[in-house]
Scaffold this active site. Structure first.
Site, PDB file in Angstrom:
ATOM      1  N   HIS A  81       7.568  -0.032   6.925  1.00 18.49           N
ATOM      2  CA  HIS A  81       8.096   0.673   8.097  1.00 18.49           C
ATOM      3  C   HIS A  81       8.448  -0.360   9.150  1.00 18.49           C
ATOM      4  O   HIS A  81       8.172  -1.562   8.994  1.00 18.49           O
ATOM      5  CB  HIS A  81       7.122   1.738   8.612  1.00 18.49           C
ATOM      6  N   LYS A 132       6.389   4.841  15.653  1.00 17.26           N
ATOM      7  CA  LYS A 132       5.782   6.121  15.288  1.00 17.26           C
ATOM      8  C   LYS A 132       6.508   7.250  16.012  1.00 17.26           C
ATOM      9  O   LYS A 132       6.866   7.138  17.187  1.00 17.26           O
ATOM     10  CB  LYS A 132       4.295   6.149  15.672  1.00 17.26           C
ATOM     11  N   THR A 133       6.717   8.370  15.323  1.00 16.87           N
ATOM     12  CA  THR A 133       7.281   9.566  15.929  1.00 16.87           C
ATOM     13  C   THR A 133       6.400  10.740  15.554  1.00 16.87           C
ATOM     14  O   THR A 133       5.423  10.589  14.821  1.00 16.87           O
ATOM     15  CB  THR A 133       8.711   9.838  15.407  1.00 16.87           C
ATOM     16  N   THR A 171       0.815  -1.214   0.000  1.00 15.41           N
ATOM     17  CA  THR A 171       0.000   0.000   0.000  1.00 15.41           C
ATOM     18  C   THR A 171       0.849   1.266   0.000  1.00 15.41           C
ATOM     19  O   THR A 171       0.316   2.372  -0.094  1.00 15.41           O
ATOM     20  CB  THR A 171      -0.942   0.004   1.210  1.00 15.41           C
ATOM     21  N   ASP A 217      -3.614  -8.722  14.719  1.00 16.25           N
ATOM     22  CA  ASP A 217      -4.825  -8.202  14.072  1.00 16.25           C
ATOM     23  C   ASP A 217      -5.244  -9.067  12.883  1.00 16.25           C
ATOM     24  O   ASP A 217      -6.329  -8.896  12.337  1.00 16.25           O
ATOM     25  CB  ASP A 217      -4.634  -6.750  13.634  1.00 16.25           C
ATOM     26  N   HIS A 224       6.117  -3.102  10.337  1.00 14.03           N
ATOM     27  CA  HIS A 224       5.852  -4.235   9.449  1.00 14.03           C
ATOM     28  C   HIS A 224       6.845  -5.378   9.659  1.00 14.03           C
ATOM     29  O   HIS A 224       6.607  -6.491   9.203  1.00 14.03           O
ATOM     30  CB  HIS A 224       5.987  -3.800   7.971  1.00 14.03           C
ATOM     31  N   LYS A 271      -7.975  -1.046  10.862  1.00 14.48           N
ATOM     32  CA  LYS A 271      -8.219   0.262  10.259  1.00 14.48           C
ATOM     33  C   LYS A 271      -9.594   0.790  10.663  1.00 14.48           C
ATOM     34  O   LYS A 271     -10.543   0.024  10.795  1.00 14.48           O
ATOM     35  CB  LYS A 271      -8.130   0.178   8.729  1.00 14.48           C
ATOM     36  N   LYS A 327       1.914   3.389  19.623  1.00 17.48           N
ATOM     37  CA  LYS A 327       2.213   2.417  18.584  1.00 17.48           C
ATOM     38  C   LYS A 327       3.697   2.457  18.269  1.00 17.48           C
ATOM     39  O   LYS A 327       4.261   3.511  18.008  1.00 17.48           O
ATOM     40  CB  LYS A 327       1.389   2.716  17.329  1.00 17.48           C
ATOM     41  N   ARG A 349      -9.171   1.994   3.153  1.00 23.39           N
ATOM     42  CA  ARG A 349      -7.905   2.447   2.593  1.00 23.39           C
ATOM     43  C   ARG A 349      -8.129   3.183   1.276  1.00 23.39           C
ATOM     44  O   ARG A 349      -9.073   2.898   0.552  1.00 23.39           O
ATOM     45  CB  ARG A 349      -6.983   1.247   2.324  1.00 23.39           C
ATOM     46  N   GLN A 382      -7.649 -13.534   1.374  1.00 19.62           N
ATOM     47  CA  GLN A 382      -6.483 -13.946   2.158  1.00 19.62           C
ATOM     48  C   GLN A 382      -6.540 -15.435   2.467  1.00 19.62           C
ATOM     49  O   GLN A 382      -5.517 -16.129   2.450  1.00 19.62           O
ATOM     50  CB  GLN A 382      -6.386 -13.143   3.458  1.00 19.62           C
TER      51      GLN A 382
END
Length: 416
Positions: A46, A231-232, A41, A193, A49, A83, A228, A87, A172
């Site tokens: 990151h 994340k920054t 996506t 998840d 993942h 989510k 999370k 998306r 899936q």
């Protein structure tokens, strides 16, 4: 329990398993083929993942065989799991380009050899499916009531779940079936998840093929303060160095909370547990451990040379001794602006230490903008007047100066 599974538990890479005893027995009998999927996506993974791919490498090291499945087909729909809204739909061309970038990143981390590690793209079997045949052969095995019982779907029902997303679990599950048929795949791994989708796939294979396959998930990683992981304030920590520089990547790990050190050393490095015990033993300086963590993860993702450069830049910035200023984040700006007087708000904006002038102004007013007087970190002085002008006498003999935003973000300004 099988040693490979025991190792994953020790490393914090085990949350749920459909049948741990049966999976353990299967792994004791010989190599097991497993897979983990990710949808393209975006153009880069990151660090969040990467949790399943660290587990991937541990399983590979234990002799098992892994498949990294790129979701070039499923990304055309989008996974609703985790989510709160649908998306954004990307063009097929963009998805293909993203898939190529992600496959290259995973190849560098996993080393695809076509045997112990390989990649596949579900676009190969999903893109040209006949919808009527798919509903008859696959959709008939799914219960809508059961699908809605899974947490991922229940959460989305509150905000709105589109029909196109509702099909995601079927696709899936079909991936799991297809990989079982093509490669004898017996195990799917992923974040917690994904539990509902993984269980559904295992059930589909049992119904159609009469075979027992397994699912295993990892915890969704958060920091000690509940945020999370990865994340920054600037966003996610990406693997692509053009999005997140190796220096920024290094600094993320260097600046974690003390309470997260041992857990992240176990999850995001391959250091032996005995060595991790030593690094995090009572009385040890946690900052030394965080520096080791930062170097190890940066070396895994960007290579040892980049990890060394990032470490050297950090030492130069934070006065740890040694270090190389040229390894710090740098920006080139016109010397003429300093000759006439560079407004401090404009300077911090142009040095990308603030995303906008209003943010730079707020940074200055709150006492978070520091400028060196002679180019050294020792001479950094807070500038609190938004009208202040930084002049050429602040530059060192090489025509440089250092800026700091807050406590941890530095920039080396080089004039031309």
């Amino acid at each position: 329990m099988n040693q490979a599974l025991e190792n994953l538990k020790t490393r914090g890479l085990f949350q749920q398993c459909t049948d741990p005893d049966a999976l353990s027995k299967l792994m004791d009998e010989g190599p097991v083929t497993f897979y983990v999927g990710c949808d393209p996506t975006g153009p880069s993974l990151h660090i969040g993942h990467m949790v399943p791919f660290f587990a991937f490498r541990h399983l590979m090291a234990a002799g098992h065989k892994g498949i990294a499945l790129i979701g070039g087909g499923t990304a055309r729909i989008g996974d609703p799991s985790g989510k709160t809204e649908m998306r954004k739909m990307l063009s097929y061309e963009q998805l293909d380009a993203n898939a190529a970038c992600i496959a290259a990143q995973l190849d560098r981390f996993l080393g695809f050899d076509g045997d112990s590690a390989r990649t596949a793209n579900n676009k190969d079997w999903l893109a040209n499916l006949n919808y009527i045949d798919f509903l008859r052969e696959i959709g008939s095995h799914f219960s809508v009531n059961r699908m809605l019982s899974f947490e991922a779907y229940k959460l989305r029902m509150e905000t709105g779940l589109s029909f196109i997303e509702f099909n995601y679990q079927l696709l899936q599950s079909y991936d799991f079936l297809e990989l079982y048929r093509r490669y004898g795949n017996r195990l799917q791994i992923g974040g917690d998840d994904q539990w509902g989708n993984i269980v559904a796939g295992a059930d589909l294979i049992r119904r159609i093929e009469g075979a027992e396959v397994f699912g295993m998930t990892f915890p969704l990683v958060t920091t000690a303060d509940g945020k999370k992981m990865g994340k920054t304030e600037k966003g996610a920590i990406f693997l692509d160095p053009s999005i997140t520089s190796p220096y920024e990547f290094f600094q993320y790990w260097r600046n974690i909370q003390d309470a997260d050190l041992r857990r992240f050393l176990l999850m995001f490095t391959f250091l032996p547990t005995a060595e991790i015990d030593s690094i995090t033993a009572a009385g040890k300086n946690p900052n030394e451990g965080k520096e080791r963590l930062a170097w190890e993860v940066t070396a895994l993702i960007h290579g040892k040379d980049e990890a060394d450069k990032a470490l050297s830049g950090a030492k130069a910035a934070f006065g740890g001794g040694g270090g190389d200023r040229e390894a710090m984040p740098s920006v080139e700006l016109p010397r003429s602006k300093f000759e006439t007087g560079y407004n401090v708000v404009d300077l911090f904006t142009d040095a990308v230490l603030a995303p906008t002038k209003s943010e730079a102004r707020r940074l200055v007013q709150q006492g978070g903008a520091f400028v060196s007087g002679d180019g050294s970190t020792a001479s950094l002085t807070a500038i609190t007047d938004v009208a202040a002008l930084i002049k050429a006498d602040a530059l060192d003999s090489a025509g440089e100066l250092l800026l700091r935003a807050g406590k941890k973000r530095f920039c080396r300004v080089v004039t031309k």
